[in-house]
Design a protein around this motif. Structure first.
Motif, short mmCIF file in Angstrom:
data_model
loop_
_atom_site.label_atom_id
_atom_site.label_comp_id
_atom_site.label_asym_id
_atom_site.label_seq_id
_atom_site.Cartn_x
_atom_site.Cartn_y
_atom_site.Cartn_z
N LEU A 612 -39.03 17.50 51.97
CA LEU A 612 -39.96 18.10 51.01
C LEU A 612 -40.64 16.98 50.24
O LEU A 612 -39.98 16.15 49.61
N LEU A 613 -41.98 16.97 50.30
CA LEU A 613 -42.76 15.93 49.62
C LEU A 613 -43.32 16.48 48.32
O LEU A 613 -43.96 17.55 48.30
N SER A 614 -43.10 15.76 47.26
CA SER A 614 -43.57 16.21 45.94
C SER A 614 -45.09 16.31 45.92
O SER A 614 -45.80 15.38 46.34
N GLY A 615 -45.59 17.49 45.45
CA GLY A 615 -47.03 17.70 45.31
C GLY A 615 -47.74 17.94 46.62
O GLY A 615 -48.96 18.09 46.63
N ILE A 616 -47.02 17.95 47.73
CA ILE A 616 -47.67 18.11 49.03
C ILE A 616 -47.10 19.29 49.80
O ILE A 616 -47.85 20.16 50.25
N SER A 617 -45.79 19.30 49.96
CA SER A 617 -45.18 20.33 50.81
C SER A 617 -45.27 21.69 50.15
O SER A 617 -45.05 21.84 48.94
N GLU A 618 -45.61 22.70 50.94
CA GLU A 618 -45.68 24.07 50.46
C GLU A 618 -44.59 24.89 51.13
O GLU A 618 -44.46 24.89 52.36
N ILE A 619 -43.82 25.58 50.30
CA ILE A 619 -42.76 26.44 50.85
C ILE A 619 -42.76 27.74 50.07
O ILE A 619 -43.40 27.87 49.03
N SER A 620 -42.01 28.70 50.58
CA SER A 620 -41.92 30.00 49.92
C SER A 620 -40.76 29.99 48.94
O SER A 620 -39.67 29.50 49.24
N TYR A 621 -41.05 30.55 47.74
CA TYR A 621 -40.00 30.68 46.72
C TYR A 621 -39.71 32.15 46.44
O TYR A 621 -39.24 32.50 45.37
N GLU A 622 -39.99 32.99 47.42
CA GLU A 622 -39.78 34.42 47.21
C GLU A 622 -38.29 34.74 47.07
O GLU A 622 -37.93 35.79 46.56
N SER A 623 -37.44 33.87 47.56
CA SER A 623 -36.00 33.98 47.37
C SER A 623 -35.48 32.61 46.96
O SER A 623 -36.17 31.61 47.13
N PRO A 624 -34.24 32.53 46.42
CA PRO A 624 -33.72 31.22 46.01
C PRO A 624 -33.76 30.22 47.16
O PRO A 624 -33.44 30.54 48.30
N VAL A 625 -34.13 29.00 46.86
CA VAL A 625 -34.29 27.95 47.86
C VAL A 625 -33.14 26.95 47.72
O VAL A 625 -32.84 26.49 46.61
N LYS A 626 -32.50 26.62 48.90
CA LYS A 626 -31.45 25.60 48.91
C LYS A 626 -32.12 24.25 49.15
O LYS A 626 -32.68 23.98 50.21
N PHE A 627 -32.01 23.42 48.14
CA PHE A 627 -32.70 22.13 48.14
C PHE A 627 -31.64 21.03 48.27
O PHE A 627 -30.82 20.83 47.37
N GLN A 628 -31.61 20.34 49.46
CA GLN A 628 -30.60 19.31 49.74
C GLN A 628 -31.17 17.96 49.33
O GLN A 628 -32.18 17.50 49.87
N VAL A 629 -30.48 17.32 48.38
CA VAL A 629 -30.93 16.03 47.88
C VAL A 629 -29.99 14.95 48.42
O VAL A 629 -28.79 14.98 48.15
N PHE A 630 -30.53 14.03 49.22
CA PHE A 630 -29.75 12.94 49.80
C PHE A 630 -29.97 11.68 48.97
O PHE A 630 -31.11 11.32 48.66
N GLY A 631 -28.83 11.02 48.66
CA GLY A 631 -28.93 9.80 47.88
C GLY A 631 -29.43 8.65 48.72
O GLY A 631 -29.68 8.76 49.93
N GLU A 632 -29.54 7.51 48.08
CA GLU A 632 -30.01 6.30 48.75
C GLU A 632 -29.14 6.01 49.98
O GLU A 632 -27.92 6.13 49.93
N LYS A 633 -29.73 5.67 51.11
CA LYS A 633 -29.09 5.37 52.39
C LYS A 633 -28.54 6.62 53.06
O LYS A 633 -27.91 6.53 54.12
N GLY A 634 -28.74 7.76 52.46
CA GLY A 634 -28.33 9.00 53.11
C GLY A 634 -26.85 9.21 53.20
O GLY A 634 -26.37 10.00 54.02
N CYS A 635 -26.03 8.50 52.41
CA CYS A 635 -24.58 8.59 52.53
C CYS A 635 -24.04 9.86 51.91
O CYS A 635 -23.04 10.40 52.37
#
Length: 746
Positions: A612-635
């Motif tokens: 998901l790119l800030s200010g660019i990606s468009e998604i639907s929020y009609e239901s709760p969205v699971k947003f996976q945040v990966f830290g530095e190096k993806g660990c």
């Protein structure tokens, strides 16, 4: 004729040997210097047979037959051609040689009147069998009344004769009974079934020592052959045996004496139980023994083979059973005797004393060997890097008659090589009398603690550019390496440092620093080897990915800010619950929304595995969205929930004249002047369902989602009525609106 015979008997009686009964005697051959018939004129012709000493020691009073080309021939005579119904008695004295030279058959002719053709009848044939016959060393007699009648009565003596000894053999016909005697004892009887219809007489000469065509030649001595035209009684036959004090040497079935060279005391002969026990020293070899024995003329057999005292060999390493056969004045008899050998053994202490190692040495050992004679253990100290695989030991034993073996292989001091990699066992045997087992150990020289300390450690172990921490535990030979959480453990190349000369192995493959790559998803075991000092150590290496703390994970996977254009108020970010809550206008379209957000440094966010790119990606929020945040190096990653909810509106509170967000105009002027050209409702009502009708109730405009685009096109000036069905609340908004076109042209 009878008068003539009587006269001859009277005249010749002085020269007839004393055992001959004269009544019924029709021919007699005493072989006293020749083969003449001293009774009649049936003189024998000698072919090759030679005069010999008789059973009484008188020279030139018997004939010897060599079994090759010796025989005596007597011409045909009616007196000697006994008919099928005529009684007769034939007496022969014979000494059968132990070796018969003519072995073309299994029997040998003593005397016979037969042309050797199966079709011709014959009155008698007296033979002896050899060792190839099913009944060896037996007297055998036959008669035959021709091939036409086919009657050929025959029999074998019940027991064997003794070779190289004088025996009297008698063949007698008395009526229908045929009987054979050996040394005056009946050894066989059978019925004479020859027929007068065919008879047994022929015109063939009598052969002594062979059969027609030079067959079945006899080897041995013969003497005193007598023919009678009557059946002598048993008593008469007995007297012919013992005349002149001749001893037929009737035997017993007892062993009188039994000797072997190895015995150390007289044999124990038990005549009650028929056993012989012989005592020998423990080292005696009794596998091929030639015994001397005495059985008083009995025949001794082993497994059916005649045994000769002082000549026949026997294996006495296990009990043997002899069969003793003898010929007694009552007939044949046999009994079994068991011969066993008992070995005498020294005591255990004597065995140990004779089976000691007095010395033991191998080239290259350190110091002297430690020989423990009490526990039979030899310990030898060798250098730590000593090659034990091919060693020739030098040793001494306490007794010169002792021998050392390994796995039944005799060991020779200074010659035999063995593999001493593992402990080895010697068996020291003394004269086959006893064995002592010795354990030999090659012990490697121990390395001092100081030497080990000098060589033992890894000085460094690193995964360049990927290591977070390293811990080298020299005491426990363990290395723990922590690499960054994103490092792939399946293919890492370590850099390490060890003492000079030390070789590093992993799975028996030599390792070089910065060269060899390996899989470290599990514990790996390295081996350090210093060849000259025999120091070998095993090290365990564990490489793991760095694990962040909860606080570190939170710091690396946080959502710092989240914003949706037109949202109402500030975004609520709950770090504890990992929730983001945003309020948007009630008429906000949630199907394709572009959000601006800020994450922890280096972090990235994903929805449905899409970045998901800030200010660019468009998604639907009609239901709760699971947003996976990966830290530095993806660990590490944290799952956030984004809730975008529409504002809840109370129509009575918002539908006020001064609330421009819910404003509905009552007039608009689509006259192309750029002002008030459209039916423009408040922003929170946009997206609502709009229906406009004229004064007749006809729908002139309708939209499911209205966004201020109605300009009255196609309509005229006038009053129109609208109904707004808002998405913010259920209440309908209705009213009228005046459309005023330019110059009222519409």
């Amino acid at each position: 004729m009878k008068l003539r015979i009587f006269f001859l008997l009277l005249f010749l009686s002085p020269i007839i040997k004393a055992q001959v009964i004269q009544e019924g005697l029709v021919a007699y051959y005493p072989f006293s210097g020749n083969a003449d018939d001293v009774i009649g004129v049936n003189e024998g012709t000698v072919y090759g047979a030679s005069l010999a000493t008789d059973r009484f020691g008188n020279q030139n009073n018997a004939y010897y037959f060599d079994g090759q080309n010796d025989w005596i021939e007597i011409p045909d005579n009616d007196l000697l051609d006994f008919a099928a119904n005529q009684d007769f008695t034939i007496i022969i004295w014979a000494n059968i040689a132990s070796v018969q030279n003519d072995m073309r058959g299994n029997n040998h002719e003593l005397i016979g009147k037969w042309n050797a053709f199966r079709s011709q009848q014959y009155p008698y044939a007296i033979r002896i069998t050899n060792e190839t016959a099913s009944s060896p060393n037996r007297l055998a007699t036959w008669r035959f009344d021709s091939d036409y009648c086919g009657n050929g009565p025959y029999t074998f003596s019940a027991c064997e004769f003794k070779r190289d000894f004088w025996h009297q053999f008698v063949f007698r016909k008395a009526g229908e009974e045929l009987t054979i005697f050996q040394d005056g004892v009946i050894v066989g009887t059978f019925t004479d079934n020859t027929s007068l219809n065919c008879n047994t007489e022929n015109n063939h000469p009598i052969y002594i020592g062979k059969r027609e065509f030079d067959m079945r030649m006899f080897t041995g001595f013969m003497d005193d052959i007598a023919f009678y035209n009557r059946a002598l009684s048993n008593e008469e036959i007995k007297t012919t045996v013992t005349a002149q004090e001749w001893d037929p040497k009737y035997g017993t079935t007892n062993f009188v004496e039994y000797l072997i060279p190895q015995q150390i005391e007289p044999a124990k002969i038990d005549s009650v139980n028929n056993t012989i026990e012989i005592k020998v020293n423990c080292e005696a070899d009794i596998t091929n023994v030639i015994p001397e024995f005495n059985t008083n003329n009995a025949v001794v057999k082993l497994d059916g083979i005649v045994q000769v005292s002082g000549s026949s060999s026997i294996d006495l390493s296990f009990p043997q059973i002899y069969t003793v056969e003898t010929f007694t004045e009552h007939g044949c008899n046999e009994e079994n005797w068991t011969v066993s050998v008992v070995k005498t053994f020294p005591s255990e202490e004597e065995i140990k004393a004779q089976t000691k190692f007095t010395s033991f040495y191998i080239p290259g050992q350190i110091g002297n060997s430690e020989i423990d004679s009490v526990n039979q253990i030899i310990n030898i100290l060798v250098p730590c890097n000593f090659d034990k695989s091919n060693i020739i030991a030098e040793f001494g034993l306490a007794n010169e008659h002792a021998k050392a073996t390994i796995n039944n292989v005799v060991q020779i001091s200074g010659e035999t090589s063995n593999d001493f990699t593992n402990k080895i066992y010697y068996d020291v045997i003394f004269k086959d009398c006893g064995t002592t087992s010795w354990e030999v150990n090659l012990l490697e020289e121990e390395i001092t603690t100081a030497e080990i300390e000098n060589y033992k450690s890894f000085f460094d172990f690193d995964i360049l550019g990927k290591t977070k921490s390293v811990n080298i535990d020299s005491e426990n030979h363990q290395i723990d390496v922590v690499v960054y959480c994103d490092i792939d453990l399946t293919n890492l190349t370590p850099y390490f440092e060890v003492f000079e000369g030390v070789k590093v192995y992993l799975d028996d493959v030599i390792q070089e620093s910065g060269v060899n790559s390996n899989n470290y998803t599990k514990t790996r075991y390295y081996k350090l080897e210093e060849p000259t000092k025999c120091i070998i150590q095993e090290w365990s290496v564990d490489i793991t990915n760095y694990e962040l703390t909860d606080t570190e994970i939170t710091n690396k996977t946080s959502v710092i800010d989240f914003y949706i254009e037109d949202q109402i108020g500030e975004t609520s970010i709950n770090t504890q619950e990992k929730e983001i809550n945003v309020i948007v206008p009630c008429n906000f379209k949630l199907d394709l929304v572009n959000a601006d957000f800020e994450l922890s440094e280096g972090a990235s966010g994903y929805v449905y595995e899409e970045k998901l790119l800030s200010g660019i990606s468009e998604i639907s929020y009609e239901s709760p969205v699971k947003f996976q945040v990966f830290g530095e190096k993806g660990c590490v990653s944290t799952e956030w929930t984004i809730n975008v909810e529409k504002e809840v509106v109370n129509p009575s509170e918002v539908l006020t004249p001064d609330n421009r967000k819910y404003f509905v105009p009552n007039v608009f002027t689509p006259n192309n002047d750029g002002f008030n050209e459209f039916f423009e409702i408040g922003e929170y009502l946009q997206g609502s369902e709009l229906t406009i009708v004229n004064n007749k109730g006809k729908i002139v405009y309708q939209s499911d989602e209205y966004y201020n685009t109605f300009d009255g096109e196609g309509l005229h000036n006038g009053i129109y009525y609208y109904v707004i069905r808002s998405k913010c609340f259920e209440k309908e908004i209705d009213g009228y609106v005046v459309i005023a076109f330019k110059n009222s042209g519409k």
